[in-house]
Design a protein around this motif. Sequence first.
Motif, PDB file in Angstrom:
ATOM      1  N   MET A 122      42.727  88.398   5.437  1.00 51.45           N
ATOM      2  CA  MET A 122      43.776  87.754   6.257  1.00 51.45           C
ATOM      3  C   MET A 122      44.575  86.803   5.370  1.00 51.45           C
ATOM      4  N   SER A 123      45.905  86.994   5.365  1.00 56.26           N
ATOM      5  CA  SER A 123      46.732  86.099   4.570  1.00 56.26           C
ATOM      6  C   SER A 123      47.300  85.015   5.490  1.00 56.26           C
ATOM      7  N   VAL A 124      47.024  83.760   5.183  1.00 60.23           N
ATOM      8  CA  VAL A 124      47.481  82.641   6.020  1.00 60.23           C
ATOM      9  C   VAL A 124      48.316  81.695   5.169  1.00 60.23           C
ATOM     10  N   ILE A 125      49.481  81.339   5.699  1.00 61.58           N
ATOM     11  CA  ILE A 125      50.376  80.404   4.999  1.00 61.58           C
ATOM     12  C   ILE A 125      50.737  79.289   5.970  1.00 61.58           C
ATOM     13  N   LEU A 126      50.841  78.064   5.452  1.00 64.36           N
ATOM     14  CA  LEU A 126      51.232  76.940   6.314  1.00 64.36           C
ATOM     15  C   LEU A 126      52.756  76.975   6.499  1.00 64.36           C
ATOM     16  N   GLY A 127      53.191  77.187   7.741  1.00 63.10           N
ATOM     17  CA  GLY A 127      54.627  77.189   8.050  1.00 63.10           C
ATOM     18  C   GLY A 127      55.023  75.817   8.559  1.00 63.10           C
ATOM     19  N   ILE A 128      56.150  75.299   8.062  1.00 64.42           N
ATOM     20  CA  ILE A 128      56.606  73.965   8.470  1.00 64.42           C
ATOM     21  C   ILE A 128      58.091  74.040   8.814  1.00 64.42           C
ATOM     22  N   ASP A 129      58.445  73.443   9.947  1.00 59.82           N
ATOM     23  CA  ASP A 129      59.846  73.427  10.377  1.00 59.82           C
ATOM     24  C   ASP A 129      60.329  71.977  10.318  1.00 59.82           C
ATOM     25  N   ILE A 130      61.209  71.684   9.371  1.00 64.73           N
ATOM     26  CA  ILE A 130      61.710  70.316   9.204  1.00 64.73           C
ATOM     27  C   ILE A 130      63.005  70.188  10.007  1.00 64.73           C
ATOM     28  N   GLY A 131      62.996  69.299  10.981  1.00 65.64           N
ATOM     29  CA  GLY A 131      64.185  69.128  11.813  1.00 65.64           C
ATOM     30  C   GLY A 131      64.657  67.692  11.791  1.00 65.64           C
ATOM     31  N   GLY A 132      65.753  67.426  12.472  1.00 68.19           N
ATOM     32  CA  GLY A 132      66.340  66.092  12.495  1.00 68.19           C
ATOM     33  C   GLY A 132      65.466  65.079  13.224  1.00 68.19           C
ATOM     34  N   SER A 133      64.717  65.534  14.242  1.00 65.39           N
ATOM     35  CA  SER A 133      63.903  64.558  14.973  1.00 65.39           C
ATOM     36  C   SER A 133      62.399  64.750  14.753  1.00 65.39           C
ATOM     37  N   GLY A 134      61.968  65.968  14.464  1.00 63.28           N
ATOM     38  CA  GLY A 134      60.541  66.188  14.271  1.00 63.28           C
ATOM     39  C   GLY A 134      60.245  67.158  13.138  1.00 63.28           C
ATOM     40  N   ILE A 135      59.043  67.024  12.585  1.00 61.97           N
ATOM     41  CA  ILE A 135      58.562  67.953  11.556  1.00 61.97           C
ATOM     42  C   ILE A 135      57.302  68.593  12.138  1.00 61.97           C
ATOM     43  N   LYS A 136      57.366  69.930  12.315  1.00 59.48           N
ATOM     44  CA  LYS A 136      56.269  70.617  13.007  1.00 59.48           C
ATOM     45  C   LYS A 136      55.695  71.686  12.095  1.00 59.48           C
ATOM     46  N   GLY A 137      54.412  71.950  12.241  1.00 63.38           N
ATOM     47  CA  GLY A 137      53.847  73.000  11.404  1.00 63.38           C
ATOM     48  C   GLY A 137      52.494  73.470  11.887  1.00 63.38           C
ATOM     49  N   GLY A 187      46.861  75.389   0.169  1.00 57.73           N
ATOM     50  CA  GLY A 187      47.434  76.693  -0.208  1.00 57.73           C
ATOM     51  C   GLY A 187      48.945  76.696  -0.140  1.00 57.73           C
ATOM     52  N   PRO A 188      49.550  77.883  -0.191  1.00 59.36           N
ATOM     53  CA  PRO A 188      51.010  77.994  -0.182  1.00 59.36           C
ATOM     54  C   PRO A 188      51.644  77.531   1.136  1.00 59.36           C
ATOM     55  N   ILE A 189      52.895  77.054   1.017  1.00 62.06           N
ATOM     56  CA  ILE A 189      53.615  76.503   2.173  1.00 62.06           C
ATOM     57  C   ILE A 189      55.000  77.154   2.255  1.00 62.06           C
ATOM     58  N   GLY A 190      55.429  77.470   3.475  1.00 66.72           N
ATOM     59  CA  GLY A 190      56.812  77.921   3.703  1.00 66.72           C
ATOM     60  C   GLY A 190      57.498  76.890   4.578  1.00 66.72           C
ATOM     61  N   CYS A 191      58.697  76.466   4.190  1.00 64.10           N
ATOM     62  CA  CYS A 191      59.405  75.425   4.953  1.00 64.10           C
ATOM     63  C   CYS A 191      60.751  75.921   5.456  1.00 64.10           C
ATOM     64  N   ALA A 192      61.049  75.610   6.709  1.00 69.04           N
ATOM     65  CA  ALA A 192      62.387  75.843   7.266  1.00 69.04           C
ATOM     66  C   ALA A 192      63.119  74.510   7.195  1.00 69.04           C
ATOM     67  N   PHE A 193      64.363  74.527   6.734  1.00 67.04           N
ATOM     68  CA  PHE A 193      65.086  73.277   6.462  1.00 67.04           C
ATOM     69  C   PHE A 193      66.508  73.382   7.024  1.00 67.04           C
ATOM     70  N   PRO A 194      67.009  72.306   7.684  1.00 71.91           N
ATOM     71  CA  PRO A 194      68.299  72.438   8.387  1.00 71.91           C
ATOM     72  C   PRO A 194      69.536  72.256   7.496  1.00 71.91           C
ATOM     73  N   ALA A 195      69.625  73.059   6.451  1.00 67.11           N
ATOM     74  CA  ALA A 195      70.774  72.963   5.532  1.00 67.11           C
ATOM     75  C   ALA A 195      70.941  74.295   4.816  1.00 67.11           C
ATOM     76  N   ARG A 196      72.090  74.429   4.139  1.00 68.42           N
ATOM     77  CA  ARG A 196      72.284  75.612   3.301  1.00 68.42           C
ATOM     78  C   ARG A 196      71.387  75.454   2.071  1.00 68.42           C
ATOM     79  N   ILE A 197      70.598  76.470   1.781  1.00 66.17           N
ATOM     80  CA  ILE A 197      69.624  76.395   0.681  1.00 66.17           C
ATOM     81  C   ILE A 197      69.917  77.505  -0.320  1.00 66.17           C
ATOM     82  N   ALA A 198      70.163  77.122  -1.577  1.00 63.94           N
ATOM     83  CA  ALA A 198      70.326  78.150  -2.607  1.00 63.94           C
ATOM     84  C   ALA A 198      69.340  77.866  -3.723  1.00 63.94           C
ATOM     85  N   HIS A 199      68.491  78.834  -4.028  1.00 68.45           N
ATOM     86  CA  HIS A 199      67.461  78.689  -5.069  1.00 68.45           C
ATOM     87  C   HIS A 199      66.662  77.404  -4.873  1.00 68.45           C
ATOM     88  N   GLY A 200      66.325  77.115  -3.633  1.00 69.90           N
ATOM     89  CA  GLY A 200      65.488  75.945  -3.332  1.00 69.90           C
ATOM     90  C   GLY A 200      66.252  74.638  -3.202  1.00 69.90           C
TER      91      GLY A 200
END
Length: 248
Positions: free
Chosen positions: A1-16, A59-72
């Motif tokens: 089983m492959s598990v990655i920590l997903g995180i959603d960074i928003g203007g009011s809350g950071i959830k994961g 372990g590895p983390i994936g983040c959603a971020f509220p901006a235009r992202i190019a190469h991180g």
Amino acid sequence: MSVILGIDIGGSGIKGAPVDLSTGSLTAGRFRTNTPKPATPASVAGAVKELADHFSWTGPIGCAFPARIAHGVAQTASNIDKSWIGTNVEKVISERMRCPVSVLNDADAACVGEHRFGAARGTSGLLMLITIGTGIGSALLIDGTLVPNTELGHLRMNGTIAEDFASDRIRKKADLSWKQWAGRFQEYLDYVEFLFAPDVILLGGGISKEKKRDQYFHLLTTRARLLPTSLENNAGIIGAAAYAGRAS
Ligand code: BGC
């Protein structure tokens, strides 16, 4: 089983939460912390660390971020601290966490999540996702492949930009009735349909939750198939994890 920590960074809350990539399900209850104010790179990285520590995550983390992202690197900062512009989000967070981090735009993440595990599972053709919240975010997937950073919430219309005309923030600020807001949002939908002719349009963000949706969904007309997102608040978390694990 492959598990990655997903995180959603928003203007009011950071959830994961840790996400099982074979099913898209969360392997532990979601953790939320308030977005620090000011939401500088250092303070947000600290909040991400708090979240990861909650799950004792290394372990590895994936983040959603509220901006235009190019190469991180964040290229815009409409609804977050301006000091993010030009900052390598992946580097700031991975240095703090000492683990691999992959970052993508929040609407892009939600669309990847919905396509892999949600309402648009397996959809081919041109899939568009629009998130409606403080801002308006957009994402395009063509036959399952992401065309990143479309930023259609910044389209110019009626002397302003779309997210300053038809976001949920504006609905509340201008005290618009659902009918008035739906009229504005319809204008926006007509515009993006004219420009892109998507096959499916997914509506996401807080306003797509069932109770609110009932107020306006029936007032909208599109040529494309119009669907609400089904992963709701977890779409960004799940999509960010799926994106981070795309090679696995
Ligand atoms: C930002 C986008 C983001 C959207 C939703 C907009 O203001 O420019 O990058 O996807 O808000 O958070």
